[in-house]
Enzyme design. Structure first.
Site, mmCIF file in Angstrom:
data_model
loop_
_atom_site.group_PDB
_atom_site.id
_atom_site.type_symbol
_atom_site.label_atom_id
_atom_site.label_comp_id
_atom_site.label_asym_id
_atom_site.label_seq_id
_atom_site.Cartn_x
_atom_site.Cartn_y
_atom_site.Cartn_z
ATOM 1 N N LYS A 191 0.834 -1.215 0.000
ATOM 2 C CA LYS A 191 0.000 0.000 0.000
ATOM 3 C C LYS A 191 0.859 1.253 0.000
ATOM 4 C CE LYS A 191 -2.390 -2.644 -0.606
ATOM 5 N NZ LYS A 191 -2.492 -4.112 -0.617
ATOM 6 N N ILE A 204 -2.391 -9.614 -6.338
ATOM 7 C CA ILE A 204 -0.994 -9.175 -6.279
ATOM 8 C C ILE A 204 -0.539 -8.712 -7.656
ATOM 9 C CG2 ILE A 204 1.387 -9.985 -5.968
ATOM 10 C CD1 ILE A 204 0.424 -11.654 -3.622
ATOM 11 N N GLY A 205 -0.870 -9.484 -8.690
ATOM 12 C CA GLY A 205 -0.464 -9.123 -10.051
ATOM 13 C C GLY A 205 -0.959 -7.738 -10.428
ATOM 14 N N GLU A 252 -2.449 -14.694 -17.761
ATOM 15 C CA GLU A 252 -3.411 -15.309 -16.837
ATOM 16 C C GLU A 252 -3.927 -16.622 -17.415
ATOM 17 O OE1 GLU A 252 -4.968 -14.946 -13.733
ATOM 18 O OE2 GLU A 252 -6.143 -16.677 -14.376
ATOM 19 N N HIS A 303 -23.221 15.459 1.634
ATOM 20 C CA HIS A 303 -22.969 15.958 0.282
ATOM 21 C C HIS A 303 -21.878 17.020 0.331
ATOM 22 C CE1 HIS A 303 -23.705 17.200 -3.831
ATOM 23 N NE2 HIS A 303 -23.625 18.457 -3.392
HETATM 24 P P1 FAD Z 1 0.941 -14.050 8.370
HETATM 25 O O1 FAD Z 1 0.670 -12.612 8.280
HETATM 26 O O2 FAD Z 1 1.473 -14.758 7.223
HETATM 27 O O3 FAD Z 1 1.748 -14.312 9.675
HETATM 28 C C1 FAD Z 1 2.232 -15.539 10.030
HETATM 29 C C2 FAD Z 1 3.443 -15.360 10.909
HETATM 30 O O4 FAD Z 1 3.782 -16.602 11.473
HETATM 31 C C3 FAD Z 1 4.674 -14.868 10.168
HETATM 32 O O5 FAD Z 1 5.223 -13.773 10.836
HETATM 33 C C4 FAD Z 1 5.625 -16.074 10.218
HETATM 34 O O6 FAD Z 1 6.986 -15.691 10.261
HETATM 35 C C5 FAD Z 1 5.195 -16.728 11.502
HETATM 36 N N1 FAD Z 1 5.507 -18.154 11.595
HETATM 37 C C6 FAD Z 1 5.260 -19.120 10.683
HETATM 38 N N2 FAD Z 1 5.658 -20.325 11.148
HETATM 39 C C7 FAD Z 1 6.170 -20.104 12.378
HETATM 40 C C8 FAD Z 1 6.729 -20.939 13.358
HETATM 41 N N3 FAD Z 1 6.822 -22.247 13.192
HETATM 42 N N4 FAD Z 1 7.157 -20.376 14.502
HETATM 43 C C9 FAD Z 1 7.059 -19.048 14.704
HETATM 44 N N5 FAD Z 1 6.527 -18.208 13.815
HETATM 45 C C10 FAD Z 1 6.075 -18.730 12.670
HETATM 46 N N6 FAD Z 1 -4.555 -8.812 2.908
HETATM 47 C C11 FAD Z 1 -5.436 -7.806 3.101
HETATM 48 O O7 FAD Z 1 -6.436 -8.007 3.797
HETATM 49 N N7 FAD Z 1 -5.247 -6.569 2.552
HETATM 50 C C12 FAD Z 1 -4.181 -6.302 1.768
HETATM 51 O O8 FAD Z 1 -4.037 -5.178 1.292
HETATM 52 C C13 FAD Z 1 -3.236 -7.339 1.542
HETATM 53 N N8 FAD Z 1 -2.155 -7.101 0.776
HETATM 54 C C14 FAD Z 1 -1.247 -8.105 0.590
HETATM 55 C C15 FAD Z 1 -0.158 -7.847 -0.237
HETATM 56 C C16 FAD Z 1 0.774 -8.842 -0.463
HETATM 57 C C17 FAD Z 1 1.963 -8.534 -1.357
HETATM 58 C C18 FAD Z 1 0.632 -10.106 0.156
HETATM 59 C C19 FAD Z 1 1.650 -11.173 -0.047
HETATM 60 C C20 FAD Z 1 -0.461 -10.368 0.975
HETATM 61 C C21 FAD Z 1 -1.414 -9.366 1.188
HETATM 62 N N9 FAD Z 1 -2.545 -9.587 1.968
HETATM 63 C C22 FAD Z 1 -3.458 -8.590 2.149
HETATM 64 C C23 FAD Z 1 -2.789 -10.886 2.637
HETATM 65 C C24 FAD Z 1 -2.382 -10.798 4.102
HETATM 66 O O9 FAD Z 1 -1.025 -10.423 4.193
HETATM 67 C C25 FAD Z 1 -2.600 -12.143 4.794
HETATM 68 O O10 FAD Z 1 -3.934 -12.551 4.589
HETATM 69 C C26 FAD Z 1 -2.340 -12.029 6.280
HETATM 70 O O11 FAD Z 1 -1.022 -11.608 6.528
HETATM 71 C C27 FAD Z 1 -2.604 -13.368 6.986
HETATM 72 O O12 FAD Z 1 -2.365 -13.222 8.340
HETATM 73 P P2 FAD Z 1 -1.892 -14.457 9.237
HETATM 74 O O13 FAD Z 1 -1.759 -13.900 10.614
HETATM 75 O O14 FAD Z 1 -2.758 -15.611 9.001
HETATM 76 O O15 FAD Z 1 -0.463 -14.862 8.676
HETATM 77 P P1 NAI Z 2 -4.796 -14.747 -6.484
HETATM 78 O O1 NAI Z 2 -5.382 -16.026 -6.078
HETATM 79 O O2 NAI Z 2 -5.489 -13.474 -6.170
HETATM 80 O O3 NAI Z 2 -4.590 -14.736 -8.067
HETATM 81 C C1 NAI Z 2 -3.795 -15.687 -8.707
HETATM 82 C C2 NAI Z 2 -4.124 -15.643 -10.184
HETATM 83 O O4 NAI Z 2 -3.169 -16.447 -10.854
HETATM 84 C C3 NAI Z 2 -5.491 -16.193 -10.508
HETATM 85 O O5 NAI Z 2 -6.138 -15.330 -11.404
HETATM 86 C C4 NAI Z 2 -5.184 -17.545 -11.145
HETATM 87 O O6 NAI Z 2 -6.145 -17.940 -12.092
HETATM 88 C C5 NAI Z 2 -3.853 -17.254 -11.797
HETATM 89 N N1 NAI Z 2 -3.005 -18.417 -12.028
HETATM 90 C C6 NAI Z 2 -2.851 -19.514 -11.243
HETATM 91 N N2 NAI Z 2 -1.939 -20.351 -11.790
HETATM 92 C C7 NAI Z 2 -1.508 -19.751 -12.931
HETATM 93 C C8 NAI Z 2 -0.575 -20.106 -13.922
HETATM 94 N N3 NAI Z 2 0.130 -21.237 -13.854
HETATM 95 N N4 NAI Z 2 -0.374 -19.265 -14.955
HETATM 96 C C9 NAI Z 2 -1.068 -18.098 -15.047
HETATM 97 N N5 NAI Z 2 -1.975 -17.712 -14.124
HETATM 98 C C10 NAI Z 2 -2.180 -18.526 -13.085
HETATM 99 O O7 NAI Z 2 -3.312 -14.769 -5.906
HETATM 100 P P2 NAI Z 2 -2.233 -13.642 -5.698
HETATM 101 O O8 NAI Z 2 -2.482 -12.467 -6.563
HETATM 102 O O9 NAI Z 2 -0.927 -14.336 -5.770
HETATM 103 O O10 NAI Z 2 -2.492 -13.198 -4.206
HETATM 104 C C11 NAI Z 2 -2.479 -14.168 -3.155
HETATM 105 C C12 NAI Z 2 -3.443 -13.783 -2.083
HETATM 106 O O11 NAI Z 2 -2.927 -12.718 -1.306
HETATM 107 C C13 NAI Z 2 -4.768 -13.265 -2.608
HETATM 108 O O12 NAI Z 2 -5.643 -14.320 -2.889
HETATM 109 C C14 NAI Z 2 -5.266 -12.453 -1.482
HETATM 110 O O13 NAI Z 2 -5.946 -13.286 -0.596
HETATM 111 C C15 NAI Z 2 -3.991 -11.942 -0.829
HETATM 112 N N6 NAI Z 2 -3.790 -10.547 -1.201
HETATM 113 C C16 NAI Z 2 -4.733 -9.633 -0.884
HETATM 114 C C17 NAI Z 2 -4.606 -8.317 -1.242
HETATM 115 C C18 NAI Z 2 -5.677 -7.374 -0.909
HETATM 116 O O14 NAI Z 2 -6.555 -7.710 -0.125
HETATM 117 N N7 NAI Z 2 -5.684 -6.163 -1.469
HETATM 118 C C19 NAI Z 2 -3.427 -7.832 -1.945
HETATM 119 C C20 NAI Z 2 -2.496 -8.882 -2.262
HETATM 120 C C21 NAI Z 2 -2.673 -10.171 -1.876
#
Ligand code: FAD
Ligand code: NAI
Length: 466
Positions: free
Chosen positions: A50, A184-185, A203, A445
């Protein structure tokens, strides 16, 4: 018995669970394997992405929109290193914030990898070879998720990157190829396009954003194409040759057929995320997982092993930070013998591009498949006074309401600030509101939120400004 609860993982699921449990009087410890608290979300997910979306949006606005508003900024120049520092400062502030909250709530923290070694026993291994064992009444697994790998493709986080590498590229690539038109893409593709990269998204399916309302996905694709992102749908990447200076990416039709080589400087693999439970000792502890490797839990987040619970990305459901947080609160309340609960029918989903996309509840396709009769109310931002003056007229609000009861079943928005506007829909749905309730609620508004009211009026075919 020193602890009532040991939480493994300090992401949004884990740290929120720990805080709520501490509020309820439990003695709580959190175990985190990484150097900082906050998990994927704070360190390499929601927060840094973000930050870059915000900065790159302002960069693009400064270059293309400011002048029309009477703001002259001179020659635009990107200082990528400073932008990355800005992002890192944002991450640091948030990560420290979580540490502060854990301390404030008197939660004990252990840095090291947690492993369940028996009922009520978590072993923590710090990197230096030292281990210690924590005894506890209950364990919550909140270990999150990791990057899904593309078979045959090695992610080096330099040229072939996951979201983690895409958040810290040292240079704007000339050509960025994104595999996967998911969240993410599109978010990180937007960041690098705004900063100057030519972005192409490959995709597998014949549409972008699977699971999203079709009409929203179609319109959003058109908006993205207008902004310069190219899509190659129904196609798959079958290999990447990284030997030369440019990456040679083999792409073929999803159904099979002639392969084509696309050249790129950086490839972002964003094909989803997988539950993470490496080294956690699940098998030895007898904790059941489903066929996707997710920890299997019942409606109360209990695994099949007594007093071991799991929440967040490591269990089924949308991989979203706020879903993990709400599960964290619910499981803490359940462990404290209260009635914790998550309403999975009202979890918002936001894509933080520009315009944003936000949705909650059912899509039209889901309602059709379930045979539910519904009415649609739609209002375009083109007709919103505030959107017009702000020049953010792309997109619409669409409300789906039950044809008989008028209860709101789904809300889908494309537009500036859609992620904030969707909160109104979430409240409405939590309270079981009818579209009439939204329509009769006074909205300030001029705000973009008026478009939500107008869409609700449109369900009954009586919008005022359309
Ligand atoms: P995580 O946040 O993955 O936390 C798990 C933690 O457990 C990590 O710190 C890890 O190091 C720790 N851990 C794992 N195994 C062990 C172990 N054995 N011992 C000790 N510690 C351990 N979601 C949104 O809602 N809004 C967004 O804008 C958004 N943007 C995203 C952008 C990106 C690029 C990505 C990759 C994800 C995004 N997500 C977003 C998804 C969001 O990050 C996850 O849904 C969320 O972090 C899940 O929370 P969690 O607590 O389940 O796990
Ligand atoms: P995603 O599940 O959102 O999208 C993956 C895409 O890749 C799908 O459209 C799928 O059809 C396609 N795909 C799968 N295999 C493929 C292949 N071999 N070749 C081409 N396309 C293929 O997963 P993404 O974007 O990696 O994000 C992971 C998760 O992280 C999301 O599902 C979401 O839960 C979380 N996230 C949330 C955000 C938010 O809330 N703003 C921001 C970023 C991540």
């Amino acid at each position: 018995m020193p602890y009532d609860l040991v939480v493994i993982g300090s992401g949004p699921g884990g740290y929120v669970c720990a805080i709520r449990a501490a509020q309820l009087g439990l003695k709580v410890a959190v175990v985190e394997k990484d150097k900082t608290f906050g998990g994927t979300c704070l360190n390499v997910g929601c927060i840094p992405s973000k930050a870059l979306l915000h900065a790159s949006h302002l960069y693009e606005a400064a270059g293309h929109e400011f002048e029309a508003l009477g703001i002259k900024v001179g020659a635009l120049k990107l200082d990528l290193a400073r932008m990355m520092k800005f992002k890192d400062e944002g991450v640091e502030g948030n990560v420290k914030g979580v540490e502060f909250l854990l301390n404030k709530n008197k939660i004990e923290t252990y840095l090291g990898r947690g492993r369940i070694i028996g009922p009520g026993k978590v072993e923590v291994s710090a990197g230096n070879g030292k281990t210690q064992t924590l005894a506890t009444k209950a364990i919550v697994i909140a270990t999150g998720s990791g990057v899904a790998q593309l078979p045959g493709v090695t992610i080096d986080e330099k040229r072939v990157v996951s979201s983690t590498g895409a958040l810290e590229l040292a240079k704007v690539p000339d050509r960025l190829l994104v595999v996967g038109a998911g969240v993410i893409g599109l978010e990180l593709g937007s960041v690098w396009r705004r900063l100057g990269a030519k972005v192409e998204v490959v995709e597998f399916l014949d549409r972008i954003l699977p699971g999203m309302d079709n009409e929203v996905a179609r319109q959003f694709q058109r908006i993205q194409e207008k902004q310069g992102i190219q899509f190659r749908l129904a196609a798959k990447v079958t290999g990447i040759d990284a030997k030369g200076k440019t990456l040679k990416v083999s792409v073929e039709p999803a159904a099979g057929g002639k392969s084509e080589i696309l050249e790129a400087d950086v490839v972002l693999v964003a094909i989803g995320r997988v539950p993470y439970s490496e080294g956690l000792g699940l098998k030895e502890a007898g904790v059941a997982q489903d066929n996707k490797g997710r920890v299997f839990v019942n409606a109360e987040f209990r695994t099949n092993v007594s007093e071991i619970y799991a929440i967040g990305d490591v269990i089924a459901g949308p991989m979203l930070a706020h879903k993990a947080m709400d599960e964290g609160v619910a499981v803490a309340e359940i462990i404290a013998k209260q009635a914790g609960h998550v309403n999975y029918d009202a979890i918002p989903n936001v894509i933080y591009t520009f315009p944003e996309v936000a949705s909650i509840g059912k899509t039209e396709e889901e309602l059709k498949a379930a045979g539910v009769s519904y009415r649609v109310g739609k209002f375009p931002f083109m007709a919103s006074g505030r959107a017009k003056v702000n020049r953010t007229t792309e997109g619409f609000v669409k409300i789906l309401a039950d044809a008989a009861s008028d209860r709101v079943l789904g809300v889908h928005i494309i537009g500036a600030d859609a992620g904030t506007l969707i909160a109104e829909a979430a409240i409405a749905m939590e309270f079981g509101a009818a579209s009439e309730d939204i329509a009769r609620t006074c909205h300030a508004h001029p705000t973009l939120a008026e478009a939500v009211k107008e869409a609700a009026l449109a369900v009954d075919k009586r919008p005022i400004h359309l």
